[in-house]
Design an enzyme around this catalytic site. Structure first.
Site, PDB file in Angstrom:
ATOM      1  CB  ALA A 122      48.557 -26.745 114.898  1.00 58.84           C
ATOM      2  CG  LEU A 124      46.124 -24.317 117.764  1.00 55.11           C
ATOM      3  CD1 LEU A 124      46.220 -25.523 118.695  1.00 55.11           C
ATOM      4  CD2 LEU A 124      44.697 -23.767 117.775  1.00 55.11           C
ATOM      5  CG  ASP A 171      47.331 -14.812 115.291  1.00 56.40           C
ATOM      6  OD1 ASP A 171      46.080 -14.818 115.305  1.00 56.40           O
ATOM      7  OD2 ASP A 171      48.005 -15.204 114.327  1.00 56.40           O
ATOM      8  CE1 TYR A 219      46.278 -14.325 106.906  1.00 51.90           C
ATOM      9  CE2 TYR A 219      47.921 -12.689 106.303  1.00 51.90           C
ATOM     10  CZ  TYR A 219      46.941 -13.143 107.159  1.00 51.90           C
ATOM     11  OH  TYR A 219      46.611 -12.387 108.276  1.00 51.90           O
TER      12      TYR A 219
HETATM   13  C1  GLA Z   1      46.394 -15.796 110.830  1.00 52.98           C
HETATM   14  C2  GLA Z   1      46.933 -14.390 111.035  1.00 52.98           C
HETATM   15  C3  GLA Z   1      45.892 -13.521 111.741  1.00 52.98           C
HETATM   16  C4  GLA Z   1      44.554 -13.585 111.008  1.00 52.98           C
HETATM   17  C5  GLA Z   1      44.151 -15.028 110.747  1.00 52.98           C
HETATM   18  C6  GLA Z   1      42.892 -15.141 109.922  1.00 52.98           C
HETATM   19  O1  GLA Z   1      46.182 -16.415 112.076  1.00 52.98           O
HETATM   20  O2  GLA Z   1      48.094 -14.439 111.833  1.00 52.98           O
HETATM   21  O3  GLA Z   1      46.360 -12.196 111.827  1.00 52.98           O
HETATM   22  O4  GLA Z   1      44.594 -12.854 109.824  1.00 52.98           O
HETATM   23  O5  GLA Z   1      45.181 -15.745 110.099  1.00 52.98           O
HETATM   24  O6  GLA Z   1      41.800 -14.668 110.622  1.00 52.98           O
END
Ligand code: GLA
Length: 379
Positions: A122, A124, A171, A219
């Protein structure tokens, strides 16, 4: 039943004795600072009250034996013979074991049961939560000290090199180091942290019920475009480009790369403005910055989706909403909204109804509290 109790009871049922430790590591939501972490920039996430829990005991051997209540499946591996089988939840655990050993840390085996309530896929950060809970488990069993930034880097390496997802550090860092009642300003270049008290408003996570894998090529394409832009400006990372420098020189970039870079440069600036607004208790300003972040992610960085845009629009139409935006990597997953606490129940009902009527999708909505990062308890 809360998850801590559930995981302890399941451990007793499986192994016949109580566990020795319970590790917990949270998922996260990012208030602002999106797609800035792999540009050495600023992010402002908070750890949320949804987490992975592992109940465990050392087994004085070289095996890790783990049962997942969510997947109703057991998995085992030897610390002496780590094999990458390319898929499945146990690879996150193995990947952390691998990265810890690569960092020179001696590991001991353990038996465990895990459970979690971070929705998978999701946006999170259920994977970061599993990685950090695993690292805490190994630290407790193996007897070395816990350093959140070091463990976040180890977990990121596991995700990058073992799982094969090219994420930044955000994260793992927030799952390792979150603080109750606060968001964390993280300088992703130096890993310096500053805890910023949350305003007395509700942080509402709005899951669009649409998914798009993060290992997705988009990405990596964005990362490459950002690197190309940094090369153009002659700096190590877009973090080093100020708004003024961007405006002075960006005309030399092709249109797409220019838009990608404009998002990152302006987003870094918005994060610092958001911290100032929070310190001044200016929730209206914070909401405006959150709205501006969404526009930039949608128009310049092109990582939003029709469902995320719709969710954000619906949220903003409700009374008591200060701002809303997509959060996480994008292309699906969650948006977040900052909402007046007194009206949050009505907000949740109204957003769910309107979103469902338009899309026929059932959204999940979570009013989130900011929690501490990864923790371990003796049982
Ligand atoms: C994902 C990646 C993070 C970050 C975000 C975008 O959550 O795991 O490291 O790059 O995308 O801000």
């Amino acid at each position: 039943m809360n998850l801590q109790k559930q995981v302890i009871e399941a451990f007793v049922a499986r192994f016949g004795t109580p566990p020795v430790f319970v590790a917990r590591a949270p998922g996260r939501v990012n208030l602002i600072g999106e797609h800035t972490d792999y540009n050495d920039g600023f992010v402002l996430p908070m750890a949320i009250d949804r987490a992975i829990w592992i109940a465990l005991r050392p087994n004085n051997g070289r095996q890790v034996n783990l049962y997942s209540l969510n997947f109703a499946a057991a998995a085992s591996f030897s610390l002496d013979n780590l094999e990458n089988n390319q898929a499945g939840w146990i690879e996150y655990v193995k990947g952390v074991a691998w990265a810890l050993q690569e960092a020179g840390l001696a590991l001991q085996g353990w038996d465990g049961v895990m459970v979690g309530d971070v929705p998978v896929g999701a946006g999170l950060s259920s994977s970061a939560a599993l990685e950090l809970a695993t690292a805490r488990a190994f630290a407790a069993v193996s007897g070395w000290a816990w350093h959140p930034a070091q463990m976040a880097q180890v977990a990121q390496r596991a995700e990058n090199e073992w799982v094969g997802v090219n994420c930044g550090i955000m994260d793992q860092m927030i799952s390792a180091a979150g603080k109750t009642g606060h968001a964390l300003l993280i300088d992703t270049r130096t890993l310096q942290l500053e805890a910023v008290p949350l305003p007395p408003t509700a942080v509402v996570v709005l899951d669009t019920a649409t998914r798009r894998g993060l290992a997705d090529s988009e990405y990596n394409t964005r990362r490459a475009q950002c690197e190309a832009a940094a090369d153009f400006f002659g700096v190590p990372a877009l973090r080093d480009v100020s708004l003024a420098q961007f405006q002075a020189q960006a005309a030399g970039l092709d249109a797409v790369t220019r838009r990608r870079a404009r998002h990152v440069v302006s987003e870094n600036d918005r994060v610092l403005q958001a911290v100032a607004a929070m310190r001044q208790g200016d929730v209206v300003r914070l909401g405006q910055l959150i709205d501006a972040s969404h526009a930039s992610l949608r128009d310049d960085f092109a990582v939003s989706s029709a469902e995320l845009d719709l969710m954000v629009d619906i949220a903003r139409q409700q009374p008591g909403c200060f701002g809303a935006r997509m959060t996480g990597a994008g292309f699906g997953g969650c948006a977040l909204a900052l909402v007046q606490t007194a009206v949050v129940e009505a907000f949740v009902t109204a957003v769910a109804t309107a979103y469902q009527q338009t899309t026929q999708l059932q959204p999940q909505i979570y009013v989130c509290q900011a929690t501490n990062g990864a923790e371990i308890q003796n049982v």
